[in-house]
Scaffold this motif. Structure first.
Motif, short mmCIF file in Angstrom:
data_model
loop_
_atom_site.label_atom_id
_atom_site.label_comp_id
_atom_site.label_asym_id
_atom_site.label_seq_id
_atom_site.Cartn_x
_atom_site.Cartn_y
_atom_site.Cartn_z
N ILE A 187 0.87 -1.49 0.38
CA ILE A 187 0.38 -0.09 -0.29
C ILE A 187 0.71 1.42 0.08
O ILE A 187 2.02 0.69 -0.38
N ASN A 188 0.56 2.14 0.23
CA ASN A 188 1.17 3.43 0.69
C ASN A 188 1.83 3.48 1.34
O ASN A 188 2.05 2.94 2.54
N PHE A 189 3.13 4.17 1.21
CA PHE A 189 4.21 4.52 2.16
C PHE A 189 5.07 3.72 3.08
O PHE A 189 5.30 3.44 3.93
N ASN A 190 5.13 3.04 1.45
CA ASN A 190 5.89 1.31 2.09
C ASN A 190 5.74 0.88 3.02
O ASN A 190 6.66 -0.33 3.18
N GLN A 191 4.60 0.77 2.79
CA GLN A 191 3.46 -0.47 3.96
C GLN A 191 3.43 -1.77 3.00
O GLN A 191 3.59 -1.43 2.19
N THR A 192 2.23 -1.99 4.14
CA THR A 192 1.48 -3.71 3.22
C THR A 192 0.38 -3.89 3.58
O THR A 192 -0.47 -3.35 5.25
N ILE A 193 -0.46 -4.03 2.86
CA ILE A 193 -1.80 -5.15 3.34
C ILE A 193 -1.65 -6.42 3.90
O ILE A 193 -0.99 -6.67 2.60
N SER A 194 -1.65 -6.72 5.02
CA SER A 194 -1.73 -8.20 5.61
C SER A 194 -1.88 -9.60 4.61
O SER A 194 -3.27 -9.37 4.30
N GLN A 195 -1.19 -10.43 4.55
CA GLN A 195 -1.76 -11.56 4.22
C GLN A 195 -2.79 -12.19 4.57
O GLN A 195 -3.20 -11.86 6.14
N PRO A 196 -4.17 -12.31 3.75
CA PRO A 196 -5.21 -12.83 4.50
C PRO A 196 -5.38 -13.71 5.48
O PRO A 196 -6.29 -13.59 6.06
N PHE A 197 -4.21 -14.80 4.93
CA PHE A 197 -4.23 -15.84 6.43
C PHE A 197 -4.22 -15.21 7.63
O PHE A 197 -4.68 -15.47 8.75
N ILE A 198 -3.59 -14.00 7.76
CA ILE A 198 -2.48 -13.54 8.92
C ILE A 198 -3.57 -12.88 9.39
O ILE A 198 -3.77 -12.89 10.69
N VAL A 199 -4.36 -12.16 8.89
CA VAL A 199 -5.60 -11.30 9.55
C VAL A 199 -6.60 -12.13 10.05
O VAL A 199 -7.14 -11.81 10.97
N ALA A 200 -6.65 -13.85 9.13
CA ALA A 200 -8.10 -14.26 9.61
C ALA A 200 -7.65 -15.06 10.87
O ALA A 200 -7.93 -14.85 11.77
N ARG A 201 -6.16 -15.34 11.10
CA ARG A 201 -5.85 -15.85 11.88
C ARG A 201 -4.77 -15.66 13.03
O ARG A 201 -5.43 -15.48 14.24
N MET A 202 -5.01 -13.80 13.31
CA MET A 202 -4.94 -12.96 14.12
C MET A 202 -6.10 -12.68 14.69
O MET A 202 -6.20 -12.79 16.12
N THR A 203 -6.83 -12.78 14.50
CA THR A 203 -8.67 -13.02 13.94
C THR A 203 -9.54 -12.92 15.04
O THR A 203 -9.80 -13.32 16.25
N GLU A 204 -8.70 -14.27 15.12
CA GLU A 204 -9.09 -15.98 15.67
C GLU A 204 -9.13 -15.75 16.85
O GLU A 204 -9.76 -15.89 17.39
N LEU A 205 -7.59 -15.67 17.02
CA LEU A 205 -6.85 -15.73 18.21
C LEU A 205 -7.37 -13.94 19.42
O LEU A 205 -7.08 -14.75 19.88
N LEU A 206 -8.23 -13.15 18.53
CA LEU A 206 -8.32 -12.32 19.62
C LEU A 206 -9.52 -13.49 20.20
O LEU A 206 -10.24 -12.66 21.30
N GLU A 207 -10.17 -13.95 20.03
CA GLU A 207 -12.16 -14.48 20.28
C GLU A 207 -12.50 -13.27 20.52
O GLU A 207 -12.95 -13.32 21.68
N ILE A 208 -13.33 -12.76 19.50
CA ILE A 208 -14.10 -11.61 19.32
C ILE A 208 -15.67 -11.82 19.63
O ILE A 208 -15.39 -12.58 18.75
N ASP A 209 -16.15 -11.23 20.16
CA ASP A 209 -18.27 -11.32 20.28
C ASP A 209 -18.01 -9.90 19.45
O ASP A 209 -17.74 -9.09 20.05
N LYS A 210 -19.60 -10.21 19.09
CA LYS A 210 -20.50 -8.46 18.87
C LYS A 210 -20.15 -7.95 20.64
O LYS A 210 -21.02 -6.77 20.63
N GLN A 211 -19.97 -8.29 21.75
CA GLN A 211 -20.07 -7.33 22.48
C GLN A 211 -18.31 -6.44 22.91
O GLN A 211 -18.17 -6.14 23.82
N SER A 212 -17.42 -7.08 21.48
CA SER A 212 -16.28 -6.80 22.30
C SER A 212 -15.53 -5.18 21.63
O SER A 212 -16.50 -5.20 20.70
N ARG A 213 -14.91 -4.98 22.62
CA ARG A 213 -14.29 -3.62 22.86
C ARG A 213 -12.77 -3.82 21.63
O ARG A 213 -11.63 -4.07 22.65
N VAL A 214 -12.35 -3.23 21.09
CA VAL A 214 -11.15 -3.74 20.60
C VAL A 214 -10.35 -2.97 20.36
O VAL A 214 -10.50 -1.67 19.47
N LEU A 215 -9.31 -2.31 19.81
CA LEU A 215 -8.45 -1.52 20.20
C LEU A 215 -7.34 -2.77 19.04
O LEU A 215 -6.77 -3.28 18.65
#
Ligand code: SAH
Length: 206
Positions: free
Chosen positions: A45-73
């Motif tokens: 993406i711009n400024f030498n940064q990247t959009i993460s691989q879909p797998f890593i996005v999914a894996r990190m999201t899964e590890l967060l164990e969030i639900d509709k009540q969660s406040r996320v940073l």
């Protein structure tokens, strides 16, 4: 893309797979890369940064164990893609991006998709965002040298922090910290590669 996440990478959480299905990844990359938006890799993406691989996005999201009540940073909003995924699963998402222009663009894309439970601001995310804490889950999408203390402090007891940690700037291990009554408990979830986390509790800018 979603079949690959489930069948090849073993992402099992149906809510996470549904979020990955519903957010258009091509919306978060430049026109020239649209045709590659659903490939199995990170993209620039711009400024030498990247959009993460879909797998890593999914894996990190899964590890967060969030639900509709969660406040996320989220720290390192970049394109806003991960922010959009989190917003589908959580109650409220607070995202921080240190590069002002990326933050503005990410917020614009989020609004254009009709997402109203996510806010993107530009500042040093290694300090956390105490005004909206404590959080059920914190995701850091850039690799740091150590776990930033303010992030653990802003986590609820029982909360999860997922962050790439490495001894050098360009390779890390994915670490999950669970805050317990007795203190933080750390798990290793394997090697990964992120752009550096730059800030007071991260790497120095160079
Ligand atoms: N999740 C993003 C990936 C962005 S790459 C996406 O889906 O597109 C990581 C981002 O972290 C970069 O945009 C970088 O500018 C940002 N970053 C690095 N250090 C940071 C810090 N201390 N605070 C906030 N953002 C930071």
């Amino acid at each position: 893309m979603v079949e690959r996440l489930r069948d090849h990478y073993g992402i099992k959480n149906e809510a996470v797979l549904e979020a990955m299905r519903s957010v258009p990844r091509h919306f978060f990359v430049t026109e020239a890369l649209r045709g590659r938006a659903y490939d199995d890799n990170a993209l620039p993406i711009n400024f030498n940064q990247t959009i993460s691989q879909p797998f890593i996005v999914a894996r990190m999201t899964e590890l967060l164990e969030i639900d509709k009540q969660s406040r996320v940073l989220e720290i390192g909003a970049g394109s806003g893609y991960q922010t959009a995924i989190l917003s589908r699963l959580a109650s409220q998402v607070y995202a921080i991006e240190r590069i002002g222009e990326l933050a503005r663009e990410a917020q614009g894309r989020i609004r254009d998709l009709g997402i109203y439970n996510a806010t993107v601001k530009a500042f040093d995310g290694t300090l956390g965002w105490s005004a909206h804490g404590p959080y059920d889950a914190i995701l850091v999408a850039a690799g740091g040298p150590r776990i930033p203390d303010p992030l653990v402090a802003q986590l609820k007891v029982g909360g999860r922090l997922v962050i790439p940690i490495g001894q050098t700037r360009d390779s890390q291990n994915l670490v999950r910290v669970i805050k317990t009554e007795k203190g933080p408990k750390t798990e290793d979830h394997g090697s990964c590669q992120f752009v550096p986390l730059i800030g007071q509790h991260g790497w120095e800018k160079n």
